[in-house]
Design an enzyme around this catalytic site. Structure first.
Site, PDB file in Angstrom:
ATOM      1  N   GLY A   9      40.226  29.495  30.592  1.00 14.72           N
ATOM      2  CA  GLY A   9      41.251  30.513  30.338  1.00 14.72           C
ATOM      3  C   GLY A   9      42.491  30.233  31.166  1.00 14.72           C
ATOM      4  N   GLY A  11      45.572  32.345  31.014  1.00 14.06           N
ATOM      5  CA  GLY A  11      46.498  33.437  30.712  1.00 14.06           C
ATOM      6  C   GLY A  11      47.189  33.908  31.978  1.00 14.06           C
ATOM      7  CB  VAL A  12      47.991  37.372  33.186  1.00 14.73           C
ATOM      8  CG1 VAL A  12      48.530  38.003  34.454  1.00 14.73           C
ATOM      9  CG2 VAL A  12      48.767  37.857  31.967  1.00 14.73           C
ATOM     10  N   GLY A  14      44.780  32.912  34.990  1.00 13.68           N
ATOM     11  CA  GLY A  14      44.498  31.472  35.009  1.00 13.68           C
ATOM     12  C   GLY A  14      45.722  30.639  35.361  1.00 13.68           C
ATOM     13  CB  SER A  15      49.236  30.573  34.137  1.00  8.16           C
ATOM     14  OG  SER A  15      49.478  31.948  34.263  1.00  8.16           O
ATOM     15  CE  LYS A 104      38.571  43.918  34.631  1.00  9.16           C
ATOM     16  NZ  LYS A 104      39.808  43.522  35.284  1.00  9.16           N
ATOM     17  CE  LYS A 204      39.001  46.673  37.555  1.00 14.30           C
ATOM     18  NZ  LYS A 204      40.395  47.083  37.316  1.00 14.30           N
TER      19      LYS A 204
HETATM   20  N1  LIG Z   1      45.570  40.623  34.727  1.00 15.50           N
HETATM   21  C1  LIG Z   1      45.077  41.233  35.791  1.00 15.50           C
HETATM   22  O1  LIG Z   1      45.785  41.913  36.524  1.00 15.50           O
HETATM   23  C2  LIG Z   1      43.619  41.095  36.145  1.00 15.50           C
HETATM   24  C3  LIG Z   1      43.180  41.565  37.387  1.00 15.50           C
HETATM   25  C4  LIG Z   1      41.828  41.450  37.728  1.00 15.50           C
HETATM   26  C5  LIG Z   1      40.951  40.879  36.846  1.00 15.50           C
HETATM   27  N2  LIG Z   1      41.401  40.432  35.637  1.00 15.50           N
HETATM   28  C6  LIG Z   1      40.418  39.814  34.752  1.00 15.50           C
HETATM   29  O2  LIG Z   1      40.747  38.432  34.635  1.00 15.50           O
HETATM   30  C7  LIG Z   1      40.352  37.956  33.365  1.00 15.50           C
HETATM   31  C8  LIG Z   1      41.559  37.333  32.667  1.00 15.50           C
HETATM   32  O3  LIG Z   1      42.570  38.305  32.573  1.00 15.50           O
HETATM   33  P1  LIG Z   1      44.074  37.923  32.162  1.00 15.50           P
HETATM   34  O4  LIG Z   1      44.889  39.108  32.504  1.00 15.50           O
HETATM   35  O5  LIG Z   1      44.427  36.582  32.709  1.00 15.50           O
HETATM   36  O6  LIG Z   1      43.915  37.867  30.583  1.00 15.50           O
HETATM   37  P2  LIG Z   1      44.782  37.010  29.538  1.00 15.50           P
HETATM   38  O7  LIG Z   1      44.512  37.593  28.207  1.00 15.50           O
HETATM   39  O8  LIG Z   1      46.186  36.891  30.008  1.00 15.50           O
HETATM   40  O9  LIG Z   1      44.109  35.553  29.658  1.00 15.50           O
HETATM   41  C9  LIG Z   1      42.912  35.180  29.056  1.00 15.50           C
HETATM   42  C10 LIG Z   1      43.144  33.824  28.400  1.00 15.50           C
HETATM   43  O10 LIG Z   1      41.916  33.325  27.903  1.00 15.50           O
HETATM   44  C11 LIG Z   1      42.194  32.665  26.683  1.00 15.50           C
HETATM   45  N3  LIG Z   1      40.969  32.522  25.894  1.00 15.50           N
HETATM   46  C12 LIG Z   1      40.411  33.423  25.064  1.00 15.50           C
HETATM   47  N4  LIG Z   1      39.295  32.914  24.512  1.00 15.50           N
HETATM   48  C13 LIG Z   1      39.147  31.661  25.016  1.00 15.50           C
HETATM   49  C14 LIG Z   1      38.198  30.627  24.834  1.00 15.50           C
HETATM   50  N5  LIG Z   1      37.161  30.788  24.009  1.00 15.50           N
HETATM   51  N6  LIG Z   1      38.360  29.478  25.512  1.00 15.50           N
HETATM   52  C15 LIG Z   1      39.399  29.316  26.340  1.00 15.50           C
HETATM   53  N7  LIG Z   1      40.351  30.251  26.550  1.00 15.50           N
HETATM   54  C16 LIG Z   1      40.213  31.415  25.890  1.00 15.50           C
HETATM   55  C17 LIG Z   1      43.261  33.508  26.018  1.00 15.50           C
HETATM   56  O11 LIG Z   1      43.949  32.758  25.041  1.00 15.50           O
HETATM   57  C18 LIG Z   1      44.121  33.894  27.225  1.00 15.50           C
HETATM   58  O12 LIG Z   1      45.167  32.967  27.433  1.00 15.50           O
HETATM   59  C19 LIG Z   1      39.741  39.153  32.630  1.00 15.50           C
HETATM   60  O13 LIG Z   1      38.353  39.175  32.867  1.00 15.50           O
HETATM   61  C20 LIG Z   1      40.380  40.331  33.345  1.00 15.50           C
HETATM   62  O14 LIG Z   1      39.608  41.497  33.251  1.00 15.50           O
HETATM   63  C21 LIG Z   1      42.707  40.509  35.271  1.00 15.50           C
HETATM   64  N1  LIG Z   2      43.617  45.848  33.689  1.00 15.14           N
HETATM   65  C1  LIG Z   2      43.170  45.933  35.027  1.00 15.14           C
HETATM   66  C2  LIG Z   2      43.382  44.631  35.723  1.00 15.14           C
HETATM   67  C3  LIG Z   2      42.763  44.578  37.094  1.00 15.14           C
HETATM   68  O1  LIG Z   2      41.384  44.522  37.019  1.00 15.14           O
HETATM   69  C4  LIG Z   2      43.946  47.029  35.727  1.00 15.14           C
HETATM   70  O2  LIG Z   2      44.909  47.545  35.158  1.00 15.14           O
HETATM   71  O3  LIG Z   2      43.574  47.401  36.831  1.00 15.14           O
END
Ligand SMILES: NC(=O)c1ccc[n+]([C@@H]2O[C@H](COP(=O)([O-])OP(=O)(O)OC[C@H]3O[C@@H](n4cnc5c(N)ncnc54)[C@H](O)[C@@H]3O)[C@@H](O)[C@H]2O)c1
Ligand SMILES: N[C@@H](CCO)C(=O)O
Ligand code: NA
Length: 433
Positions: A9, A11-12, A14-15, A104, A204
């Site tokens: 992954g 996204g937000v 991973g990058s 989570k 959570k």
């Molecule tokens: N954004 C936050 O603030 C935050 C905070 C804490 C935890 N999280 C957790 O982190 C994780 C990722 O969140 P995010 O905000 O980066 O989400 P996001 O949607 O921005 O990123 C997820 C990425 O995974 C990719 N993806 C989907 N299916 C896939 C597959 N089969 N193979 C490879 N890539 C695939 C999507 O295209 C997307 O780019 C989630 O579990 C989320 O609950 C996010």
């Molecule tokens: N979507 C979640 C990301 C953090 O887990 C939030 O708003 O708190």
């Protein structure tokens, strides 16, 4: 030799993990005792422009192929959701690779099976980013408080809903507009209903309760109410009482300690309550333990970079363990404490009723409370004539009795409408079921 990381992954979160691993490679190598490098990145689509600075050949849509590559040492999962994340994590574990995840939803649904698989394979599963983003909370609960008895964990664990409620309270923004902002700032889940309906906070809460009470708790065990029903009238009613509305997760041992209650719902909090001042996407969690007393954890609960900080902290920990040939066996001890239903949890309600200002109305309303064995803490009247409002706050009572009181008030001829109903949380130690 460098430790190779498979990133699932991009996204937000991973990058930002990629950026930080690249920018801090020298410090990470020094802290771990060996360099770490990204060995591959699994993405859903290859055609999206990515300015990660990584060699484009590292990107693949074959996530399972990447996980099983023999040169991969560690796996970071930041895809989110149940599948394919679960199968990918279980494959990594079976092939002897430690995992770091921010997921989570998955851990709350299937954490027990994942930890059991990890124990059997002798690898780590670390997940600090999954609850309260950047805030070190899970490892303090798991490790630092391992010698204590935790009685209560209570806090704001969803940044998106806290951001929305804060904007509604402080600048009178609308719900939809505030949600759009939270999404564009990278706080919201891929499907924001997970945030606003309380599923994210419930997941959570399940993880926190499992760590706090050493018992199996899944998201399905958590009483869950989101913020979609919180109206401008509720916010105004809270303001009149000197309160703010917050979405809280509350995990608590029962008074005799024979069961635990785990719930997520909006509450009115007095403005002087420490959680009332937690604004924007910030999270804050109180942990109350027998010997440690009351601890407060506060910080960025969402957003790509803060969350990536927690992922990197876990990456350093699992990399060190791997080099030392060790791992943390989690979840082997289960106290079997059951989760009790919401109805027996004692709560306190705030109720605002639109009524006519006539003799006997307050008496009829008070009767309904009395018939359900609910004691009234205070009552005040706003306005007069046909447009009066009665605002009542109850003492603590079983939630089922309070819910029944409200149901009966709806049906009362003297009550034109129930303008606002919300639980109230004061900062006290008297609220055990
Ligand atoms: N954004 C936050 O603030 C935050 C905070 C804490 C935890 N999280 C957790 O982190 C994780 C990722 O969140 P995010 O905000 O980066 O989400 P996001 O949607 O921005 O990123 C997820 C990425 O995974 C990719 N993806 C989907 N299916 C896939 C597959 N089969 N193979 C490879 N890539 C695939 C999507 O295209 C997307 O780019 C989630 O579990 C989320 O609950 C996010
Ligand atoms: N979507 C979640 C990301 C953090 O887990 C939030 O708003 O708190
Ligand atoms: Na955290």
């Amino acid at each position: 030799m460098a430790l190779k990381v498979a990133l699932l992954g991009c996204g937000v979160v991973g990058s930002e993990v990629v950026r930080l691993v690249r920018e801090q490679s020298a410090e990470l190598a020094a802290r771990i005792g060996a360099p770490v490098e990204i060995g591959g990145v699994a993405v859903r689509r290859l055609d999206r422009a990515r300015d990660t600075g990584l060699d484009p050949d590292l990107f693949t849509t074959d996530a399972i192929g990447l996980v099983n590559r023999p040169d991969i040492d560690l796996v970071v999962e930041v895809i989110g959701g149940i599948e394919p994340a679960r199968s990918l994590i279980l494959s990594a574990i079976k092939s002897g690779k430690s995992v770091v995840t921010a997921n989570k939803a998955l851990l709350a649904e299937d954490g027990a099976a994942i930890h059991a698989a990890a124990r059997e394979a002798g690898v780590d599963v670390y997940y600090e980013a999954s609850v309260a983003g950047a805030i070190p909370l899970l490892r303090p609960l798991r490790d630092s408080l391992a010698g204590d008895r935790v009685n209560r964990v209570l806090g704001i664990v969803n940044g998106t809903t806290n951001y929305i409620l804060d904007r509604m309270d402080s600048i009178g923004s609308g719900f939809a507009e505030s949600l759009d902002e939270a999404q564009s700032l990278g706080y919201a889940e891929a499907d924001p209903t997970a945030d606003i309906e309380g599923f994210d906070a419930a997941a959570k809460a399940a993880i926190l309760a499992r760590l706090a009470f050493h018992t199996r708790v899944t998201a399905a065990d958590v009483h869950r109410e989101g913020i979609t029903e919180v109206s401008a009238a509720d916010i105004a009613s809270a303001k009149d009482m000197g309160c703010v509305v917050k979405l809280l997760a509350i995990c608590q041992r029962s008074q005799g300690g024979a069961s635990v209650g785990v719930r997520v719902h909006p509450v009115m909090l007095p403005r002087e309550h420490p959680l009332a001042t937690v604004n924007g996407a910030y999270n804050a969690v109180f942990v109350e333990a027998e010997s440690a007393g009351r601890l407060m954890f506060y910080g960025a609960g969402a957003g790509g970079e803060p969350t990536a900080s927690a992922v990197l902290g876990d990456l350093v920990a699992v990399a060190r363990n791997k080099l030392a040939g060790t791992f943390v066996a989690e979840g082997a001890h289960d106290t079997g404490l059951p989760v009790h239903p919401m109805g027996v949890t004692t709560t306190s309600y705030h109720v605002a009723l639109d009524v006519a200002d006539r003799p006997g109305v307050l008496a009829r309303v008070a009767d309904v409370f009395a018939e359900n064995d609910v004691s009234i803490k205070n009552v005040r009247q706003e306005g007069s004539g046909e447009d009066a409002q009665l605002v009542l706050v109850s003492h603590r009572a079983p939630d089922a009795a309070l819910a029944e009181t409200v149901r009966r008030l709806h049906a009362l001829a003297e009550v034109r409408s129930v303008a606002s109903v919300m639980r109230v949380e004061a900062f006290t130690d008297e609220n055990t079921p």
